[in-house]
Design a protein around this motif. Structure first.
Motif, PDB file in Angstrom:
ATOM      1  N   THR A   5       0.835  -1.192   0.000  1.00 40.21           N
ATOM      2  CA  THR A   5       0.000   0.000   0.000  1.00 40.21           C
ATOM      3  C   THR A   5       0.870   1.242   0.000  1.00 40.21           C
ATOM      4  OG1 THR A   5      -0.125   0.092   2.425  1.00 40.21           O
ATOM      5  CG2 THR A   5      -1.819  -1.168   1.276  1.00 40.21           C
ATOM      6  N   HIS A   6       0.364   2.277  -0.631  1.00 35.37           N
ATOM      7  CA  HIS A   6       0.999   3.594  -0.540  1.00 35.37           C
ATOM      8  C   HIS A   6      -0.052   4.633  -0.849  1.00 35.37           C
ATOM      9  CE1 HIS A   6       1.380   2.744  -4.837  1.00 35.37           C
ATOM     10  NE2 HIS A   6       1.410   4.052  -5.016  1.00 35.37           N
ATOM     11  N   PRO A   7      -0.609   5.278   0.162  1.00 33.34           N
ATOM     12  CA  PRO A   7      -1.661   6.254  -0.068  1.00 33.34           C
ATOM     13  C   PRO A   7      -1.223   7.277  -1.101  1.00 33.34           C
ATOM     14  CG  PRO A   7      -1.394   5.834   2.285  1.00 33.34           C
ATOM     15  CD  PRO A   7      -0.271   5.137   1.585  1.00 33.34           C
ATOM     16  N   THR A   8      -2.179   7.611  -1.978  1.00 32.46           N
ATOM     17  CA  THR A   8      -1.836   8.493  -3.092  1.00 32.46           C
ATOM     18  C   THR A   8      -1.642   9.929  -2.662  1.00 32.46           C
ATOM     19  OG1 THR A   8      -4.179   8.732  -3.528  1.00 32.46           O
ATOM     20  CG2 THR A   8      -2.989   7.085  -4.804  1.00 32.46           C
ATOM     21  N   ASN A   9      -1.993  10.287  -1.445  1.00 29.36           N
ATOM     22  CA  ASN A   9      -1.749  11.655  -1.008  1.00 29.36           C
ATOM     23  C   ASN A   9      -0.398  11.781  -0.321  1.00 29.36           C
ATOM     24  OD1 ASN A   9      -2.395  10.213   1.244  1.00 29.36           O
ATOM     25  ND2 ASN A   9      -3.792  11.747   2.107  1.00 29.36           N
ATOM     26  N   GLU A 160     -20.186  10.177  -3.939  1.00 27.74           N
ATOM     27  CA  GLU A 160     -20.486  10.941  -2.732  1.00 27.74           C
ATOM     28  C   GLU A 160     -20.533  10.056  -1.488  1.00 27.74           C
ATOM     29  OE1 GLU A 160     -20.596  14.250  -2.368  1.00 27.74           O
ATOM     30  OE2 GLU A 160     -19.900  14.210  -4.447  1.00 27.74           O
ATOM     31  N   SER A 161     -21.020   8.851  -1.641  1.00 27.03           N
ATOM     32  CA  SER A 161     -21.202   7.979  -0.472  1.00 27.03           C
ATOM     33  C   SER A 161     -19.967   7.161  -0.117  1.00 27.03           C
ATOM     34  CB  SER A 161     -22.383   7.024  -0.710  1.00 27.03           C
ATOM     35  OG  SER A 161     -22.106   6.146  -1.789  1.00 27.03           O
ATOM     36  N   SER A 162     -19.064   6.943  -1.079  1.00 27.08           N
ATOM     37  CA  SER A 162     -17.972   5.998  -0.831  1.00 27.08           C
ATOM     38  C   SER A 162     -16.596   6.489  -1.230  1.00 27.08           C
ATOM     39  CB  SER A 162     -18.244   4.701  -1.599  1.00 27.08           C
ATOM     40  OG  SER A 162     -18.143   4.933  -3.007  1.00 27.08           O
ATOM     41  N   ASP A 163     -16.514   7.631  -1.910  1.00 20.58           N
ATOM     42  CA  ASP A 163     -15.247   8.139  -2.451  1.00 20.58           C
ATOM     43  C   ASP A 163     -14.727   7.291  -3.614  1.00 20.58           C
ATOM     44  OD1 ASP A 163     -15.265  10.203  -0.616  1.00 20.58           O
ATOM     45  OD2 ASP A 163     -13.938   9.174   0.799  1.00 20.58           O
ATOM     46  N   THR A 269      -9.004  10.802  -3.449  1.00 21.02           N
ATOM     47  CA  THR A 269      -7.696  11.433  -3.295  1.00 21.02           C
ATOM     48  C   THR A 269      -6.958  11.480  -4.624  1.00 21.02           C
ATOM     49  OG1 THR A 269      -7.542  10.667  -1.003  1.00 21.02           O
ATOM     50  CG2 THR A 269      -5.501  11.337  -2.076  1.00 21.02           C
ATOM     51  N   VAL A 270      -6.994  10.369  -5.357  1.00 23.78           N
ATOM     52  CA  VAL A 270      -6.325  10.336  -6.659  1.00 23.78           C
ATOM     53  C   VAL A 270      -7.021  11.280  -7.629  1.00 23.78           C
ATOM     54  CG1 VAL A 270      -5.767   8.901  -8.653  1.00 23.78           C
ATOM     55  CG2 VAL A 270      -5.481   7.986  -6.352  1.00 23.78           C
ATOM     56  N   TYR A 271      -8.337  11.172  -7.734  1.00 26.42           N
ATOM     57  CA  TYR A 271      -9.089  11.934  -8.726  1.00 26.42           C
ATOM     58  C   TYR A 271      -8.961  13.436  -8.495  1.00 26.42           C
ATOM     59  CZ  TYR A 271     -12.966  13.433 -11.674  1.00 26.42           C
ATOM     60  OH  TYR A 271     -13.738  14.057 -12.623  1.00 26.42           O
TER      61      TYR A 271
END
Length: 349
Positions: A5-9, A160-163, A269-271
């Motif tokens: 894993t590597h969070p995109t932010n 909106e509900s789940s990202d 976060t990516v979008y």
């Protein structure tokens, strides 16, 4: 399974990832240089890596020889060259099944994933309607619906509900049932244990058609058929061929019960981290990839079926009473929470 894993932010992680040489990753992911229908994967090729580009990790459950990878993902990579974005692909469920991949996308630990509507329906129930049995008249109807106003509203609600953001819908194929006997009506389904993906709507579809659904991961199906743990399975023709189910089943019964697509998803976060230029490049690449995938799937559906009809091992049963199966399935579909949407889509044929 331990998942990387590597969070995109994480900008440090992004810079580090851009500097990694992807020779090993390219081989592991069986990356391709273009869309060549039915051609073997060039396992010896190593992609050029743009050390300044953002690397988006994309995962899916399909074999590396499947059109989703050979045509769709390969086209994405080609179209994004010079855009500041590049795709690193992980096919064959390397990072998890469809449910697990969507969870990773929602959490930000995976950049992009391919998942079917039934799995999106866990997050936003109306999204599952696209997997309803006998919903679409043909592939054109599927494409128009998936890109239409009604489904865009559903996908907006999902975001909106789940990202989870749906970037594109790709034609995956028309699903048919393989078995060791001919299946021409609902009565022929009786007593058959039929493998389906592990999502509720697949179970409902098969039950409505008269069979007994048995959820199972795709990579377990060949052995289960070979050993008689299950009697049958249902998939599009290219998937049946790449998974070699025709080696362990006597008949493909052309039920055509689902004209199906899969969705290419990313997380908030990516979008929202994309620049306007990157977003525009990704949108254009997704459309081109959707067109390429459809072309590849349709060509493979035709060529593989012709090969089978010529006597290459599995017998083709075209004598299927689709009208009666569709009528039975329709009753069950209209009782679902999205039953009104199902009727609305059917009426748009």
């Amino acid at each position: 399974m331990t998942l990387e894993t590597h969070p995109t932010n994480n900008s440090t992680g992004r810079r580090r990832n851009r500097k990694i040489v992807l020779g090993v990753a390219a081989a592991a992911a069986l990356l391709l240089s273009g869309c060549n229908v039915g051609a073997p994967v060039d396992r010896d090729s190593v992609e050029e890596v743009d050390t300044e580009a953002k690397t988006l990790r994309l995962a899916h459950v399909y074999d590396a020889g499947h059109p989703v990878e050979e045509c769709g993902v390969a086209t994405l990579k080609e179209e994004l060259q010079g855009s500041g974005l590049q795709i690193q692909s992980f096919p064959s469920a390397q990072l998890g099944n469809e449910s697990e991949l969507l969870e990773q996308v929602a959490s930000g630990s995976l950049d992009m994933a391919v998942a079917g509507p039934s799995f999106l329906g866990v997050w936003e129930e109306n999204a599952a309607v696209l997997d309803a049995a006998y919903l679409f008249e043909d592939v054109d109807h599927f494409v128009e619906t998936a890109n239409g106003e009604e489904m865009q509203t559903v996908f907006d609600d999902l975001y909106e509900s789940s990202d989870i953001k749906v970037l594109s819908s790709w034609y995956y194929g028309t699903r048919h049932v393989t078995a060791n006997k001919e299946i021409s009506s609902a009565a022929d389904f009786a007593g058959l244990k039929i493998r389906t993906p592990n999502a509720p709507l697949y179970l409902t579809n098969i039950g409505a058609m008269g069979g007994t659904a048995t959820p199972m991961a795709l990579d377990e199906v060949y052995l289960a058929l070979q050993q008689g743990v299950i009697d049958a399975q249902e998939n599009p023709i290219p998937t049946i061929a790449t998974a070699k189910f025709n080696e362990v089943q006597d008949y493909i019964n052309l039920t055509g019960h689902m004209v199906q697509g899969v969705e290419i998803t990313t997380g908030r976060t990516v979008y929202e981290g994309l620049t306007d230029d990157e977003s525009s490049a990704l949108e254009g690449a997704m459309q081109t990839a959707a067109d390429a995938t459809r072309e590849c799937v349709e060509e493979q559906e035709q060529s593989i079926l012709e090969e089978w009809k010529a006597g290459s091992g599995i017998q083709v049963n075209e004598d299927v009473d689709r009208d009666s199966l569709a009528a039975a399935a329709g009753e069950a579909m209209r009782q679902q929470p999205w039953g009104d949407l199902y009727e609305q889509i059917q009426a748009s044929r």
